[in-house]
Design an enzyme around this catalytic site. Structure first.
Site: not given
Length: 332
Positions: A140, A227, A101, A203
């Protein structure tokens, strides 16, 4: 593809963990649209340790959404271990560690992608969590903190060595946030590394069936995580699955079909978490479609201002009727 003993089939699609997006109702809806595995909204280890109700609610899972993972974040080893055990008690299929993040309130405090500046702590957290729980631990992360520190090739090996069972890589640095184009070449290099034997999930910029096929073909990743492209159009999973299976694109949804699906999202959200919270969650999806239809502005404003399920359903019906001759392609 397998994560531990969890069998996910060939070329699985994953729903990314997203704050205030991947609540239970949206996860169930995406499951119906073909997603193979999902994650909860990311959960603060510190908040779990302090028994914050809002965070504890994020641990609530349903059989209808399995397989599902709970993602936690933090930068304190002991708190991450306690949080992982709390998450494990909720009986997810995996626990995922958020090292990716980029938002300031998380990365700026040394959590999420902030740990890309402290790889030894990232590894210590991972090692401690892996040893503390009895279910697979995944992670991740991103390519690195910035373009001068693209560390993902080494980090992937190190995370595998301390026990992660799968790794998802977002093809951007922390400094890029969500800007620019995701760099899949480094994701591909990780996958090609003969030392890597865990699944690698790619991703970043997976926003169409054609791109999904390209990323699978060009970089040989084991799975794809989606996402932002699912917000407002979770049927992207169905579109990708169909294209991968048949080589053909599904016809674009009519505006009426879109409106009906949006209404279903709102209904599910409100049924599961209450009308007020459900509408707040659903608004981020309602804001995406229809925006480029001619003369749509008054109806869109009304749609986003409605405070009841009945009111939203009525506006969506009006949109479906008014634009009955239009398809999703006309509003893109």
């Amino acid at each position: 593809m397998k994560i531990g003993k969890l069998e996910l089939g060939d070329k699985p699609l994953f729903l990314a963990p997203m704050e205030d997006v991947t609540d239970p109702s949206f996860r169930v809806f995406c499951k119906e649209q073909g997603v193979d595995m999902m994650y909860t909204e990311f959960v603060s280890a510190d908040a779990l340790v302090r028994n914050v109700n809002r965070s504890l609610r994020k641990l609530e899972l349903m059989d209808a959404e399995r397989p599902v993972g709970i993602q936690i974040y933090g930068n304190d080893i002991e708190k991450m271990v306690v949080a992982a055990k709390m998450a494990e008690a909720a009986n997810p299929d995996v626990i995922d560690l958020n090292f990716g993040c980029p938002v300031k309130k998380i990365a700026g405090k040394g959590s999420g992608s902030g740990l890309l500046l402290d790889i030894p702590k990232m590894l210590a957290i991972t090692d401690a969590v892996v040893k503390a729980v009895n279910i697979p631990v995944t992670a991740k992360t991103r390519l690195g903190w910035d373009s001068e520190s693209l560390v993902i090739e080494q980090v992937a090996e190190q995370l595998q060595d301390v026990g992660v069972k799968a790794l998802c890589i977002h093809g951007r640095t922390k400094e890029q946030m969500y800007n620019g184009i995701a760099d899949w070449t480094l994701i591909g290099k990780v996958k090609e590394n003969p030392r890597i034997n865990i699944p690698i999930i790619g991703n970043g910029d997976v926003d169409s069936p054609q791109k999904a096929k390209q990323f699978f073909d060009d970089y040989n990743v084991d799975g794809l995580m989606i996402g932002r492209a699912s917000i407002g159009r979770p049927w992207i999973f169905k579109e990708i699955k169909h294209f991968l299976d048949t080589g053909e694109l599904l016809p674009p949804l009519t505006i009426k079909e879109q409106a009906q699906l949006m209404d279903e999202i709102v209904q599910k959200s409100c049924a599961m978490i209450g009308e007020r919270r459900g509408i707040l969650h659903a608004r981020r999806h309602l804001a995406i479609p229809f925006k480029n239809l001619p003369d749509i502005r008054p109806l869109r404003i009304q749609l986003l201002r409605e405070k009841t399920v009945a009111g939203i359903s009525e506006v969506l019906m009006q949109i479906g009727d008014k634009y009955a001759d239009y398809s999703e392609a006309d509003s893109a």
